[in-house]
Enzyme design. Structure first.
Site, mmCIF file in Angstrom:
data_model
loop_
_atom_site.group_PDB
_atom_site.id
_atom_site.type_symbol
_atom_site.label_atom_id
_atom_site.label_comp_id
_atom_site.label_asym_id
_atom_site.label_seq_id
_atom_site.Cartn_x
_atom_site.Cartn_y
_atom_site.Cartn_z
ATOM 1 N N THR A 2 -10.525 2.086 -8.336
ATOM 2 C CA THR A 2 -11.393 3.265 -8.247
ATOM 3 C C THR A 2 -12.852 2.824 -8.237
ATOM 4 O O THR A 2 -13.179 1.747 -8.749
ATOM 5 C CB THR A 2 -11.151 4.234 -9.428
ATOM 6 O OG1 THR A 2 -11.994 5.370 -9.284
ATOM 7 C CG2 THR A 2 -11.401 3.589 -10.779
ATOM 8 N N ARG A 35 -0.924 -0.977 -8.786
ATOM 9 C CA ARG A 35 -2.266 -0.479 -8.469
ATOM 10 C C ARG A 35 -2.260 1.040 -8.613
ATOM 11 O O ARG A 35 -1.400 1.716 -8.036
ATOM 12 C CB ARG A 35 -2.644 -0.847 -7.028
ATOM 13 C CG ARG A 35 -3.998 -0.271 -6.615
ATOM 14 C CD ARG A 35 -4.210 -0.332 -5.094
ATOM 15 N NE ARG A 35 -4.123 -1.690 -4.589
ATOM 16 C CZ ARG A 35 -3.868 -1.967 -3.299
ATOM 17 N NH1 ARG A 35 -3.671 -1.004 -2.421
ATOM 18 N NH2 ARG A 35 -3.792 -3.218 -2.899
ATOM 19 N N ASP A 95 0.855 -1.195 0.000
ATOM 20 C CA ASP A 95 0.000 0.000 0.000
ATOM 21 C C ASP A 95 0.883 1.235 0.000
ATOM 22 O O ASP A 95 2.011 1.206 0.514
ATOM 23 C CB ASP A 95 -0.865 0.040 1.271
ATOM 24 C CG ASP A 95 -2.075 -0.884 1.194
ATOM 25 O OD1 ASP A 95 -2.345 -1.442 0.115
ATOM 26 O OD2 ASP A 95 -2.758 -1.028 2.224
HETATM 27 C C1 LIG Z 1 -8.542 -1.374 -3.955
HETATM 28 C C2 LIG Z 1 -8.125 -0.032 -3.441
HETATM 29 C C3 LIG Z 1 -6.904 0.109 -2.835
HETATM 30 C C4 LIG Z 1 -6.502 1.373 -2.397
HETATM 31 N N1 LIG Z 1 -5.232 1.526 -1.875
HETATM 32 C C5 LIG Z 1 -4.802 2.764 -1.568
HETATM 33 C C6 LIG Z 1 -3.466 2.993 -1.166
HETATM 34 O O1 LIG Z 1 -2.631 2.091 -1.067
HETATM 35 N N2 LIG Z 1 -3.099 4.278 -0.866
HETATM 36 C C7 LIG Z 1 -3.981 5.333 -0.955
HETATM 37 O O2 LIG Z 1 -3.597 6.491 -0.712
HETATM 38 N N3 LIG Z 1 -5.268 5.124 -1.312
HETATM 39 C C8 LIG Z 1 -5.697 3.883 -1.609
HETATM 40 N N4 LIG Z 1 -7.001 3.697 -2.012
HETATM 41 C C9 LIG Z 1 -7.984 4.791 -1.834
HETATM 42 C C10 LIG Z 1 -8.020 5.693 -3.040
HETATM 43 O O3 LIG Z 1 -6.818 6.439 -3.103
HETATM 44 C C11 LIG Z 1 -9.207 6.668 -2.960
HETATM 45 O O4 LIG Z 1 -9.083 7.444 -1.804
HETATM 46 C C12 LIG Z 1 -10.542 5.975 -2.928
HETATM 47 O O5 LIG Z 1 -10.584 4.862 -3.771
HETATM 48 C C13 LIG Z 1 -11.635 6.949 -3.385
HETATM 49 O O6 LIG Z 1 -11.415 7.356 -4.720
HETATM 50 P P1 LIG Z 1 -12.295 6.833 -5.948
HETATM 51 O O7 LIG Z 1 -11.376 6.624 -7.084
HETATM 52 O O8 LIG Z 1 -13.047 5.633 -5.568
HETATM 53 O O9 LIG Z 1 -13.226 8.034 -6.322
HETATM 54 P P2 LIG Z 1 -13.924 9.217 -5.484
HETATM 55 O O10 LIG Z 1 -13.331 10.482 -6.013
HETATM 56 O O11 LIG Z 1 -13.959 8.969 -4.014
HETATM 57 O O12 LIG Z 1 -15.401 9.093 -6.010
HETATM 58 C C14 LIG Z 1 -15.705 9.331 -7.378
HETATM 59 C C15 LIG Z 1 -17.092 8.841 -7.679
HETATM 60 O O13 LIG Z 1 -17.170 7.432 -7.448
HETATM 61 C C16 LIG Z 1 -18.465 7.092 -6.966
HETATM 62 N N5 LIG Z 1 -18.363 6.548 -5.602
HETATM 63 C C17 LIG Z 1 -17.324 6.640 -4.767
HETATM 64 N N6 LIG Z 1 -17.595 6.027 -3.593
HETATM 65 C C18 LIG Z 1 -18.844 5.558 -3.697
HETATM 66 C C19 LIG Z 1 -19.717 4.860 -2.817
HETATM 67 N N7 LIG Z 1 -19.347 4.544 -1.572
HETATM 68 N N8 LIG Z 1 -20.942 4.533 -3.254
HETATM 69 C C20 LIG Z 1 -21.355 4.877 -4.509
HETATM 70 N N9 LIG Z 1 -20.574 5.560 -5.374
HETATM 71 C C21 LIG Z 1 -19.348 5.890 -4.985
HETATM 72 C C22 LIG Z 1 -19.263 8.385 -6.940
HETATM 73 O O14 LIG Z 1 -19.918 8.521 -8.172
HETATM 74 C C23 LIG Z 1 -18.174 9.428 -6.803
HETATM 75 O O15 LIG Z 1 -18.573 10.694 -7.277
HETATM 76 C C24 LIG Z 1 -7.384 2.468 -2.502
HETATM 77 C C25 LIG Z 1 -8.632 2.302 -3.123
HETATM 78 C C26 LIG Z 1 -9.003 1.093 -3.605
HETATM 79 C C27 LIG Z 1 -10.322 0.969 -4.307
#
Ligand SMILES: Cc1cc2nc3c(=O)[nH]c(=O)nc-3n(C[C@H](O)[C@H](O)[C@H](O)COP(=O)(O)OP(=O)(O)OC[C@H]3O[C@@H](n4cnc5c(N)ncnc54)[C@H](O)[C@@H]3O)c2cc1C
Length: 306
Positions: free
Chosen positions: A224, A182, A132
């Site tokens: 994402t 990732r 991570d």
């Molecule tokens: C598998 C995985 C591993 C990760 N590992 C790391 C890591 O090692 N380090 C790190 O800093 N971050 C990590 N993250 C977190 C990542 O950086 C983001 O903070 C997190 O995924 C939110 O960003 P997003 O791309 O989902 O979009 P966001 O900008 O949060 O959301 C964009 C759109 O997605 C949809 N959406 C988002 N959440 C929801 C929900 N709960 N229900 C319905 N629709 C929703 C909505 O339409 C929203 O407008 C990880 C995320 C994932 C999925």
């Protein structure tokens, strides 16, 4: 603004105590976390794998401050990997590891030894480890450790965060044969000097990075929940002629489960990031910070119990 407040709260031990002891907390935690014990993680993993999904398990914990804590985290991973192999849940299941939980902030040598032991156990269990990525002060150290680990464990996965200005260059460096990367947006509060601040800039960076990874020789893992980015990824993966075993989507446990099922049914590899353990506070606060609707869910649970 709300995001900054919640991320600040994630670093407050007073608020941590308050949230951890509140009666409503359990229901909220359960939505995003498999449970506190290894058995809980195994139960949730079995279900996800039976549903045709791949899994990456995270033993919750970060910012470890003593050697004993770091060794305990290492041992938890070793035990988990043994159980996963016994249960026949590898290779569909791998593990995600935070180096700060293994001692990175106070003894980098210890963190290196610990993660190496986890990689060896993962290899013996027939699976892999992904490192991570945490806040930007750890990026160089984490990528350094990754390079060293890959000499012996080439399947070790990296995480790059699209919100960091440096990430396009890091994607270019890591888009090499066999390299599992990732790509996520990034979950920490970062200064403007190192990170894009607006959602548009972060999203555009994500697309540029995705193009680099999909057109390169490595194995992109597109993490994402963003419908727009997922649509672009589906389109670009066709354009770059990437089959289902040549890249994957990743999402967090409890977030958009219907979309997870849809992508798997469409023939994509969909990996669920599944956290478990007692130390869930920092993880939960980052999930709340990402989405106001999650805060509303939290508040509703408070009112319904109040
Ligand atoms: C598998 C995985 C591993 C990760 N590992 C790391 C890591 O090692 N380090 C790190 O800093 N971050 C990590 N993250 C977190 C990542 O950086 C983001 O903070 C997190 O995924 C939110 O960003 P997003 O791309 O989902 O979009 P966001 O900008 O949060 O959301 C964009 C759109 O997605 C949809 N959406 C988002 N959440 C929801 C929900 N709960 N229900 C319905 N629709 C929703 C909505 O339409 C929203 O407008 C990880 C995320 C994932 C999925």
């Amino acid at each position: 603004m709300l995001r900054s407040v919640i991320l600040a709260a994630s670093r407050s031990s007073r608020i941590e105590r308050l949230v951890e002891t509140a009666p409503f907390t359990r229901d909220v935690v359960r939505r995003f976390v498999a449970g506190t014990a290894t058995d809980d993680a195994l139960r949730a993993t079995r279900q996800l794998v039976a549903d045709g999904l791949a899994v990456s398990i995270d033993h919750l914990g970060e910012d470890t401050v003593t050697g004993e804590q770091a060794i305990a985290v290492r041992d938890a991973y070793l035990a988990l990997l043994g159980r996963l192999a016994e249960a026949g849940l590898t290779p569909a299941t791998e593990v995600s590891v935070k180096l700060s939980a293994l001692g990175q902030r106070f003894d980098e040598r210890l963190a290196r030894d610990n993660v190496r032991a986890i990689c060896a156990a993962a290899e013996a269990a027939g699976t892999t480890v992904t490192l991570d990525m945490e806040d930007h002060t750890t990026t160089d150290s984490t990528l350094d450790i990754l390079t060293e680990l890959r000499k012996d464990f080439p399947g070790t996965g990296a995480v790059l965060q699209a919100y960091l200005r440096r990430t396009e260059a890091d994607c270019r460096d890591l888009a090499t044969a066999g390299s599992r990367v990732r790509l996520c947006k990034g979950a920490y509060k970062e200064p403007e000097s190192v990170a894009y601040q607006s959602t548009q800039e972060v999203d555009k960076s994500y697309v540029r990075c995705m193009n680099i990874l999909l057109s390169g020789a490595g194995y992109p893992m597109l993490a994402t929940h963003d419908p727009r980015l997922i649509a672009i990824a589906e389109d670009r993966s066709r354009w770059f002629d990437r089959g289902p075993d040549e890249f994957e989507f990743q999402m967090l446990y409890g977030v958009r489960p219907e979309e997870q099922a849809r992508l798997a049914e469409a023939g994509h590899t969909l990996r669920v990031y599944l956290p478990y353990g007692t130390d869930w506070y920092g993880y939960l606060m980052r999930r709340l910070a990402e989405r106001p609707a999650n805060v509303a869910f939290f508040a509703r649970a408070l009112v319904s119990r109040g």
